[in-house]
Design a protein around this motif. Structure first.
Motif, PDB file in Angstrom:
ATOM      1  N   LEU A  15       0.825  -1.202   0.000  1.00 23.74           N
ATOM      2  CA  LEU A  15       0.000   0.000   0.000  1.00 23.74           C
ATOM      3  C   LEU A  15       0.862   1.256   0.000  1.00 23.74           C
ATOM      4  CD1 LEU A  15      -2.162  -2.133   0.764  1.00 23.74           C
ATOM      5  CD2 LEU A  15      -3.212  -0.385   2.191  1.00 23.74           C
ATOM      6  N   LYS A  16       0.318   2.320  -0.536  1.00 21.44           N
ATOM      7  CA  LYS A  16       1.006   3.602  -0.597  1.00 21.44           C
ATOM      8  C   LYS A  16       0.331   4.582   0.367  1.00 21.44           C
ATOM      9  CE  LYS A  16       2.309   2.888  -5.434  1.00 21.44           C
ATOM     10  NZ  LYS A  16       2.179   3.376  -6.831  1.00 21.44           N
ATOM     11  N   PRO A  17       1.001   5.702   0.662  1.00 18.71           N
ATOM     12  CA  PRO A  17       0.383   6.682   1.561  1.00 18.71           C
ATOM     13  C   PRO A  17      -1.005   7.107   1.086  1.00 18.71           C
ATOM     14  CG  PRO A  17       2.691   7.207   1.256  1.00 18.71           C
ATOM     15  CD  PRO A  17       2.387   6.084   0.294  1.00 18.71           C
ATOM     16  N   GLY A  18      -1.887   7.280   2.061  1.00 23.80           N
ATOM     17  CA  GLY A  18      -3.270   7.649   1.755  1.00 23.80           C
ATOM     18  C   GLY A  18      -4.223   6.864   2.641  1.00 23.80           C
ATOM     19  N   ARG A  19      -5.512   6.999   2.365  1.00 24.99           N
ATOM     20  CA  ARG A  19      -6.515   6.306   3.163  1.00 24.99           C
ATOM     21  C   ARG A  19      -6.436   4.805   2.938  1.00 24.99           C
ATOM     22  NH1 ARG A  19      -9.901   9.023   5.879  1.00 24.99           N
ATOM     23  NH2 ARG A  19     -11.384   7.293   5.975  1.00 24.99           N
ATOM     24  N   ALA A  20      -6.652   4.033   4.013  1.00 19.64           N
ATOM     25  CA  ALA A  20      -6.549   2.586   3.925  1.00 19.64           C
ATOM     26  C   ALA A  20      -7.480   1.947   4.948  1.00 19.64           C
ATOM     27  CB  ALA A  20      -5.100   2.144   4.152  1.00 19.64           C
ATOM     28  N   THR A  21      -7.465   0.618   4.981  1.00 24.57           N
ATOM     29  CA  THR A  21      -8.301  -0.134   5.915  1.00 24.57           C
ATOM     30  C   THR A  21      -7.420  -1.043   6.764  1.00 24.57           C
ATOM     31  OG1 THR A  21     -10.172  -0.110   4.377  1.00 24.57           O
ATOM     32  CG2 THR A  21     -10.214  -1.761   6.139  1.00 24.57           C
ATOM     33  N   LEU A  22      -7.714  -1.068   8.054  1.00 23.19           N
ATOM     34  CA  LEU A  22      -6.987  -1.910   8.989  1.00 23.19           C
ATOM     35  C   LEU A  22      -7.922  -3.020   9.458  1.00 23.19           C
ATOM     36  CD1 LEU A  22      -4.094  -1.637  10.205  1.00 23.19           C
ATOM     37  CD2 LEU A  22      -5.172  -0.629  12.226  1.00 23.19           C
ATOM     38  N   ALA A  23      -7.445  -4.270   9.408  1.00 23.79           N
ATOM     39  CA  ALA A  23      -8.225  -5.413   9.889  1.00 23.79           C
ATOM     40  C   ALA A  23      -7.726  -5.828  11.268  1.00 23.79           C
ATOM     41  CB  ALA A  23      -8.110  -6.578   8.913  1.00 23.79           C
ATOM     42  N   LEU A  24      -8.638  -5.922  12.200  1.00 26.60           N
ATOM     43  CA  LEU A  24      -8.316  -6.331  13.574  1.00 26.60           C
ATOM     44  C   LEU A  24      -9.126  -7.584  13.917  1.00 26.60           C
ATOM     45  CD1 LEU A  24      -8.521  -2.893  15.424  1.00 26.60           C
ATOM     46  CD2 LEU A  24      -6.458  -4.257  15.171  1.00 26.60           C
ATOM     47  N   ARG A  25      -8.444  -8.689  14.191  1.00 31.28           N
ATOM     48  CA  ARG A  25      -9.136  -9.915  14.583  1.00 31.28           C
ATOM     49  C   ARG A  25      -9.669  -9.775  16.010  1.00 31.28           C
ATOM     50  NH1 ARG A  25     -10.212 -12.450   9.935  1.00 31.28           N
ATOM     51  NH2 ARG A  25      -8.336 -12.815   8.661  1.00 31.28           N
ATOM     52  N   ALA A  34       1.897  -5.907  17.819  1.00 30.96           N
ATOM     53  CA  ALA A  34       2.729  -6.017  16.617  1.00 30.96           C
ATOM     54  C   ALA A  34       2.168  -7.015  15.618  1.00 30.96           C
ATOM     55  CB  ALA A  34       4.147  -6.414  17.013  1.00 30.96           C
ATOM     56  N   SER A  35       1.604  -8.132  16.103  1.00 32.14           N
ATOM     57  CA  SER A  35       1.112  -9.168  15.201  1.00 32.14           C
ATOM     58  C   SER A  35      -0.410  -9.130  15.041  1.00 32.14           C
ATOM     59  CB  SER A  35       1.511 -10.559  15.719  1.00 32.14           C
ATOM     60  OG  SER A  35       0.924 -10.790  16.992  1.00 32.14           O
ATOM     61  N   GLY A  36      -1.059  -8.122  15.595  1.00 27.61           N
ATOM     62  CA  GLY A  36      -2.513  -8.084  15.570  1.00 27.61           C
ATOM     63  C   GLY A  36      -3.106  -7.472  14.313  1.00 27.61           C
ATOM     64  N   PRO A  37      -2.996  -6.154  14.140  1.00 25.77           N
ATOM     65  CA  PRO A  37      -3.638  -5.501  13.006  1.00 25.77           C
ATOM     66  C   PRO A  37      -2.885  -5.737  11.697  1.00 25.77           C
ATOM     67  CG  PRO A  37      -2.435  -3.895  14.304  1.00 25.77           C
ATOM     68  CD  PRO A  37      -2.332  -5.193  15.037  1.00 25.77           C
ATOM     69  N   VAL A  38      -3.619  -5.718  10.588  1.00 24.89           N
ATOM     70  CA  VAL A  38      -2.986  -5.903   9.276  1.00 24.89           C
ATOM     71  C   VAL A  38      -3.665  -4.969   8.273  1.00 24.89           C
ATOM     72  CG1 VAL A  38      -4.540  -7.845   8.749  1.00 24.89           C
ATOM     73  CG2 VAL A  38      -2.391  -7.587   7.474  1.00 24.89           C
TER      74      VAL A  38
END
Length: 356
Positions: free
Chosen positions: A276-286, A346-350
């Motif tokens: 991904l490049k700078p800008g708006r994005a989505t973070l997945a959290l289990r 560290a290993s949670g969000p992606v």
């Protein structure tokens, strides 16, 4: 029965499309390879094409375009009777008037075996699925799990190159589903079978598979081992479908090499950029990887608390929106209205790209 694994074959789809009528596309330009001796699950929501894909392997549906190979043999135009595959159906499809032994023997009667050899093979099949001594019973005298095992034994005794399962556990209760799926996996590994397995149950797919093929809108969204799909989903659809995920908005502030710095509700965090490049994005959290901590993190309020026995379930709200979290701490749970801090491990969000 000892030779089953040696007969395991690969399954290859080359640009396969299935169209019903004039323009109903059930499977769209699918290419994949299933290696011999592997259990591969086709997973996806209703209508995604997974069952049609399975039925094309079986020869119960014919491809409109492309090629299907089992082993080195092109089976694209062959009917089901000319393919060396067996299928275990959702409904089990046992003959109610036949005994268990007669049900398991049924297919063998058309395979050229003597009566004695047919009986021996059927008995060996029942033994393999843990049903010694049940041969004289009728299907109506068995539990749902036992009927499922009879269906598996009936398929196994034919020693197919490929064994197919169509939603095999959907008629069983939750506890029995877990037990039977473990049995299916154990038999598959013991015999080295090539198995293609269809389910819409994400947990089931994660538990039994060597690889998972996630399907969406008649095409493949992602292929990979269970842990790879869980930890590194290709997009927001896969993230949300495999094991459930909280999807929250973030801003990629900068990217240096393979790492990105992101901002979520005013909190900064470093994690793999995943292209991904700078800008708006989505973070997945289990939900299982959310930690409620002291110190720095996302400020949140507990909105809803649910006790489900071995764990607590929480709905948390903050500037980032609402997220779902689970905790093994059932002895000192939070209460609705409590202020909490969500730690970004560290290993949670992606980071995940948006689904197309």
């Amino acid at each position: 029965m000892a030779g089953v694994g040696s007969r395991a074959a690969s399954v290859v789809f080359e640009n396969v499309t299935k169209i019903y009528g004039r323009n109903v596309v059930a499977v769209n330009d699918v290419s994949l390879r299933i290696e011999p001796g592997r259990l591969v699950t086709l997973l996806g929501p209703s209508g995604c094409g997974k069952t049609t894909t399975l039925r094309m392997i079986a020869g119960l549906e014919m491809a409109s375009k492309g090629r299907i190979l089992i082993g080195d043999k092109d089976v694209t135009t062959l009917p089901a009777t000319d393919r060396d595959v067996s299928m275990v159906f959702q409904s089990y499809a046992l003959f109610p008037h036949m005994t268990v032994l007669e049900n398991v023997s049924y297919g063998l009667k058309f395979s050229g075996y003597s009566r004695t050899e047919t009986r021996d093979r059927a008995m060996a099949g029942l033994s393999l699925v843990g049903l010694d001594g049940y041969g004289g019973r009728l299907p109506s005298e068995l539990s749902g799990g036992q009927q499922q095992r009879v269906a598996v034994a009936r398929a196994l005794v034919l020693e197919p190159e490929v064994l197919l399962f169509d939603e095999p556990l959907s008629n069983l209760d939750a506890k029995l589903r877990r037990h039977v799926r473990e049995e299916i996996r154990e038999i598959q590994q013991k015999l080295g079978l090539t198995v293609v397995y269809v389910t819409h149950d994400q947990e089931e797919a994660l538990a039994v598979s060597d690889e998972i093929v996630v399907m969406k809108n008649a095409a493949i969204a992602q292929i990979g081992p269970p842990r790879a799909l869980y930890d590194a989903p290709a997009d927001t659809f896969v993230a949300d479908f495999i094991g459930e995920a909280n999807l929250i908005g973030c801003e990629v502030l900068s990217v240096a090499g393979e790492m990105a710095e992101v901002a979520v509700a005013g909190v900064r965090h470093r994690l793999p950029a995943r292209g991904l490049k700078p800008g708006r994005a989505t973070l997945a959290l289990r939900p299982s990887r959310i930690r409620l901590v002291e110190g720095e993190g996302l400020a949140a309020t507990v909105e809803k608390v649910t006790y489900v026995g071995p764990r607590m379930e929480y709905t948390l709200a903050g500037d980032f929106g609402r997220i779902f979290a689970v905790s093994d701490n059932v002895d000192t749970p939070y209460r609705a209205g409590d202020a909490v801090t969500v730690g970004l491990a560290a290993s949670g969000p992606v980071l995940v790209p948006d689904a197309r």
